[in-house]
Design a protein around this motif. Structure first.
Motif, PDB file in Angstrom:
ATOM      1  N   SER A   1      -3.075  30.574   2.942  1.00  0.00           N
ATOM      2  CA  SER A   1      -2.504  29.892   1.778  1.00  0.00           C
ATOM      3  C   SER A   1      -3.503  28.903   1.204  1.00  0.00           C
ATOM      4  O   SER A   1      -4.173  28.179   1.947  1.00  0.00           O
ATOM      5  N   PHE A   2      -3.575  28.870  -0.134  1.00  0.00           N
ATOM      6  CA  PHE A   2      -4.370  27.874  -0.839  1.00  0.00           C
ATOM      7  C   PHE A   2      -3.481  27.048  -1.772  1.00  0.00           C
ATOM      8  O   PHE A   2      -3.890  26.634  -2.854  1.00  0.00           O
ATOM      9  N   HIS A   3      -2.237  26.850  -1.335  1.00  0.00           N
ATOM     10  CA  HIS A   3      -1.277  26.050  -2.082  1.00  0.00           C
ATOM     11  C   HIS A   3      -1.800  24.623  -2.257  1.00  0.00           C
ATOM     12  O   HIS A   3      -2.718  24.183  -1.552  1.00  0.00           O
ATOM     13  N   ALA A   4      -1.201  23.876  -3.152  1.00  0.00           N
ATOM     14  CA  ALA A   4      -1.670  22.533  -3.504  1.00  0.00           C
ATOM     15  C   ALA A   4      -1.803  21.589  -2.319  1.00  0.00           C
ATOM     16  O   ALA A   4      -2.668  20.708  -2.312  1.00  0.00           O
TER      17      ALA A   4
ATOM     18  N   MET B   1       0.849  -1.203   0.000  1.00  0.00           N
ATOM     19  CA  MET B   1       0.000   0.000   0.000  1.00  0.00           C
ATOM     20  C   MET B   1       0.885   1.253   0.000  1.00  0.00           C
ATOM     21  O   MET B   1       1.895   1.291   0.687  1.00  0.00           O
ATOM     22  N   THR B   2       0.513   2.239  -0.789  1.00  0.00           N
ATOM     23  CA  THR B   2       1.257   3.502  -0.844  1.00  0.00           C
ATOM     24  C   THR B   2       0.370   4.625  -0.319  1.00  0.00           C
ATOM     25  O   THR B   2      -0.736   4.851  -0.835  1.00  0.00           O
ATOM     26  N   ILE B   3       0.855   5.321   0.697  1.00  0.00           N
ATOM     27  CA  ILE B   3       0.103   6.426   1.301  1.00  0.00           C
ATOM     28  C   ILE B   3       0.826   7.733   0.994  1.00  0.00           C
ATOM     29  O   ILE B   3       1.927   7.978   1.482  1.00  0.00           O
ATOM     30  N   LYS B   4       0.214   8.567   0.177  1.00  0.00           N
ATOM     31  CA  LYS B   4       0.802   9.875  -0.134  1.00  0.00           C
ATOM     32  C   LYS B   4       0.643  10.812   1.068  1.00  0.00           C
ATOM     33  O   LYS B   4      -0.272  10.649   1.867  1.00  0.00           O
ATOM     34  N   PHE B   5       1.526  11.821   1.134  1.00  0.00           N
ATOM     35  CA  PHE B   5       1.490  12.709   2.297  1.00  0.00           C
ATOM     36  C   PHE B   5       0.338  13.710   2.240  1.00  0.00           C
ATOM     37  O   PHE B   5      -0.407  13.868   3.197  1.00  0.00           O
ATOM     38  N   SER B   6       0.172  14.395   1.107  1.00  0.00           N
ATOM     39  CA  SER B   6      -0.873  15.432   1.065  1.00  0.00           C
ATOM     40  C   SER B   6      -1.305  15.719  -0.367  1.00  0.00           C
ATOM     41  O   SER B   6      -1.076  16.811  -0.884  1.00  0.00           O
ATOM     42  N   PRO B   7      -1.973  14.760  -1.019  1.00  0.00           N
ATOM     43  CA  PRO B   7      -2.438  14.999  -2.392  1.00  0.00           C
ATOM     44  C   PRO B   7      -3.654  15.918  -2.406  1.00  0.00           C
ATOM     45  O   PRO B   7      -4.429  15.941  -1.455  1.00  0.00           O
ATOM     46  N   PRO B   8      -3.832  16.705  -3.467  1.00  0.00           N
ATOM     47  CA  PRO B   8      -5.015  17.581  -3.551  1.00  0.00           C
ATOM     48  C   PRO B   8      -6.289  16.770  -3.746  1.00  0.00           C
ATOM     49  O   PRO B   8      -6.287  15.768  -4.464  1.00  0.00           O
ATOM     50  N   ASP B   9      -7.364  17.204  -3.101  1.00  0.00           N
ATOM     51  CA  ASP B   9      -8.661  16.539  -3.190  1.00  0.00           C
ATOM     52  C   ASP B   9      -9.519  17.314  -4.190  1.00  0.00           C
ATOM     53  O   ASP B   9     -10.225  18.254  -3.838  1.00  0.00           O
ATOM     54  N   ILE B  10      -9.430  16.916  -5.447  1.00  0.00           N
ATOM     55  CA  ILE B  10     -10.141  17.603  -6.524  1.00  0.00           C
ATOM     56  C   ILE B  10     -11.285  16.719  -7.014  1.00  0.00           C
ATOM     57  O   ILE B  10     -11.078  15.558  -7.369  1.00  0.00           O
ATOM     58  N   THR B  11     -12.494  17.247  -7.053  1.00  0.00           N
ATOM     59  CA  THR B  11     -13.667  16.499  -7.507  1.00  0.00           C
ATOM     60  C   THR B  11     -14.085  16.962  -8.908  1.00  0.00           C
ATOM     61  O   THR B  11     -13.559  17.958  -9.438  1.00  0.00           O
ATOM     62  N   GLN B  12     -15.043  16.272  -9.454  1.00  0.00           N
ATOM     63  CA  GLN B  12     -15.556  16.640 -10.770  1.00  0.00           C
ATOM     64  C   GLN B  12     -16.152  18.045 -10.747  1.00  0.00           C
ATOM     65  O   GLN B  12     -16.064  18.787 -11.738  1.00  0.00           O
ATOM     66  N   ALA B  13     -16.746  18.416  -9.620  1.00  0.00           N
ATOM     67  CA  ALA B  13     -17.325  19.771  -9.507  1.00  0.00           C
ATOM     68  C   ALA B  13     -16.244  20.838  -9.682  1.00  0.00           C
ATOM     69  O   ALA B  13     -16.486  21.879 -10.310  1.00  0.00           O
ATOM     70  N   GLY B  14     -15.046  20.572  -9.139  1.00  0.00           N
ATOM     71  CA  GLY B  14     -13.945  21.508  -9.308  1.00  0.00           C
ATOM     72  C   GLY B  14     -13.473  21.573 -10.747  1.00  0.00           C
ATOM     73  O   GLY B  14     -13.175  22.655 -11.280  1.00  0.00           O
TER      74      GLY B  14
ATOM     75  N   ASN C   1      -5.481  22.525   3.011  1.00  0.00           N
ATOM     76  CA  ASN C   1      -6.829  21.946   3.163  1.00  0.00           C
ATOM     77  C   ASN C   1      -7.735  22.343   2.007  1.00  0.00           C
ATOM     78  O   ASN C   1      -8.451  21.520   1.446  1.00  0.00           O
ATOM     79  N   LEU C   2      -7.761  23.635   1.726  1.00  0.00           N
ATOM     80  CA  LEU C   2      -8.514  24.179   0.596  1.00  0.00           C
ATOM     81  C   LEU C   2      -7.491  24.715  -0.389  1.00  0.00           C
ATOM     82  O   LEU C   2      -6.645  25.530  -0.016  1.00  0.00           O
ATOM     83  N   THR C   3      -7.543  24.238  -1.617  1.00  0.00           N
ATOM     84  CA  THR C   3      -6.502  24.617  -2.572  1.00  0.00           C
ATOM     85  C   THR C   3      -7.060  25.335  -3.789  1.00  0.00           C
ATOM     86  O   THR C   3      -8.204  25.114  -4.193  1.00  0.00           O
ATOM     87  N   THR C   4      -6.227  26.192  -4.360  1.00  0.00           N
ATOM     88  CA  THR C   4      -6.464  26.775  -5.680  1.00  0.00           C
ATOM     89  C   THR C   4      -5.257  26.485  -6.574  1.00  0.00           C
ATOM     90  O   THR C   4      -4.986  27.215  -7.518  1.00  0.00           O
ATOM     91  N   ALA C   5      -4.508  25.444  -6.251  1.00  0.00           N
ATOM     92  CA  ALA C   5      -3.242  25.031  -6.880  1.00  0.00           C
ATOM     93  C   ALA C   5      -2.110  25.880  -6.319  1.00  0.00           C
ATOM     94  O   ALA C   5      -1.224  25.382  -5.618  1.00  0.00           O
ATOM     95  N   GLU C   6      -2.063  27.119  -6.663  1.00  0.00           N
ATOM     96  CA  GLU C   6      -1.273  28.145  -5.983  1.00  0.00           C
ATOM     97  C   GLU C   6      -2.264  29.234  -5.620  1.00  0.00           C
ATOM     98  O   GLU C   6      -3.259  29.427  -6.313  1.00  0.00           O
ATOM     99  N   GLY C   7      -1.999  29.960  -4.555  1.00  0.00           N
ATOM    100  CA  GLY C   7      -2.924  31.038  -4.229  1.00  0.00           C
ATOM    101  C   GLY C   7      -2.964  31.349  -2.750  1.00  0.00           C
ATOM    102  O   GLY C   7      -2.420  30.603  -1.924  1.00  0.00           O
TER     103      GLY C   7
END
Length: 400
Positions: free
Chosen positions: A191-194, A1-14, A197-203
């Motif tokens: 911060s809204f970095h990738a 099993m591979t557990i990433k540290f902090s991947p962005p949670d992007i849904t279809q709505a985004g 918790n809440l991201t805009t990719a950068e921002g």
């Protein structure tokens, strides 16, 4: 099993929201950015918000608008990411670092009080991991030091004391005594970095508490000027019939948010309370299952406060740097990505060159030497959370 540290949670709505921006013809600062600003202000309970391309830009623009310059001093934590301090250098002021309180992640407020001089203009507390600092104590300190404060412009004079600028890169959505982050400090930079918790990719975004004598509309205009080369009109304003002409009012910077970035944030904000709830569930599960293993956890949740659950900071009793690193390596071999927050600033080359020595910050070093940050994000399943717990327990056996 591979557990990433902090991947962005992007849904279809985004994805759909971004596609809508791309189809609209507005991909730089435009209507979606303005909408996102309005939504952030409503969420935080503030009059206004300004969206930028990073929290770092937010911190720096606040300092510039406040008129902080060469000859001034700004105090921040020795235990933080470089952005909290580098912006002080960017505006020409002197960086003053404060050690942590013993066995805690906040600055030692007694030491902080003693660091204040007639040159101190701003304090930048750091909401590490998403936990809001003790602003009751901070307000008490800056009020007690009023006689030392020497304002150098009209805005500083309006505040009449050292200004509190929150580095809230981690704490969007956190609450202290019923008030949300963004409406507690005088100014707050998110911060809204990738990896946030809440991201805009950068921002990022800046908010501020309403203050008698401070015109919120004027402050907003100043942020707009500083974030777009000092230009008197943004692209949206220039689209009005016959409105091509503009002025350069000051030699500003280029750090505006785009509508593409804002679109991601708009979609994320709609589901953000649920995301915070899931983070709390995962954090509490970690804490309950590792409680008997000699692990110390940052205090994310209490009677009168709730962190954003951004980071699960843990410390392993009786372990030094080598032992800590051995645990991280063992977990990585299991497929679990962890991190360390933070290597204190005085341990980095750039800060050593400024004359800082980690020996002067013993509590910061103590927190760092056995700190391990566990993966904490909304894509983690219960099964994966259990896997992290078991991997941590197994890795602890390698250093006992």
């Amino acid at each position: 099993m591979t557990i990433k540290f902090s991947p962005p949670d992007i849904t279809q709505a985004g994805i759909d929201e971004v596609a809508d921006a791309l189809r609209s013809g507005w991909i730089t600062t435009g209507p979606k950015t303005k909408l996102f600003e309005k939504q952030i202000a409503e969420y935080c309970g503030t009059e206004k918000a300004v969206c930028l391309n990073s929290a770092t830009a937010g911190l720096e623009l606040v300092l510039r608008i406040l008129g902080v310059k060469e000859g001034d001093e700004v105090i921040t934590s020795a235990y933080t990411y470089t952005a909290s301090a580098s912006v002080i250098n960017h505006v020409g002021a002197k960086i003053v670092l404060c050690d942590l309180a013993e066995n805690g992640y906040e600055m030692d407020y007694d030491k902080l009080e003693n660091l204040i001089t007639e040159k101190t203009k701003v304090i930048i507390p750091v909401d590490i991991g998403g936990v809001i600092c003790d602003y009751d104590r901070l307000i008490e300190i800056v009020e007690s030091k009023k006689p030392l404060f020497k304002p150098s412009n009209v805005l500083q004079e309006t505040y009449g004391r050292i200004i509190l600028l929150a580095d809230a890169a981690h704490s969007f959505g956190a609450v202290r005594k019923g008030v949300k982050s963004g409406n507690i400090a005088d100014f707050t930079s998110f911060s809204f970095h990738a990896v946030k918790n809440l991201t805009t990719a950068e921002g990022g975004a800046v908010t501020w508490r309403k203050k008698e004598g401070v015109d919120g509309d004027d402050l907003y205009r100043q942020f707009m000027l500083w974030s777009l080369h000092g230009q008197s009109k943004d692209a949206l304003a220039k689209t009005k019939i016959g409105a091509w002409e503009y002025d350069i009012c000051l030699l500003g910077q280029k750090c505006n948010m785009t509508d593409v970035m804002a679109s991601i944030g708009i979609a994320q904000l709609k589901r953000y309370d649920g995301m915070l709830k899931r983070r709390k569930e995962i954090f509490n599960r970690y804490k309950s299952e590792l409680a008997s293993c000699g692990i110390d956890f940052i205090s994310q949740y209490g009677e009168d406060f709730s962190g954003s659950g951004h980071l699960c900071l843990t410390r392993v009793d009786g372990v030094d740097e080598n032992g800590r690193n051995a645990i991280i390596t063992a977990m990585a071999q299991d497929g679990v990505a962890t991190n360390v927050h933070y290597k204190p600033l005085p341990m980095h080359t750039a800060y050593k060159a400024l004359g800082f020595d980690i020996k002067d910050f013993p509590n910061a070093y103590k927190q760092y030497q056995n700190e391990i940050t566990l993966p904490l994000h909304t894509l983690l399943t219960d099964e994966e959370t259990e896997f992290v717990v078991n991997s941590y327990k197994k890795a602890l056996e390698t250093v006992k």
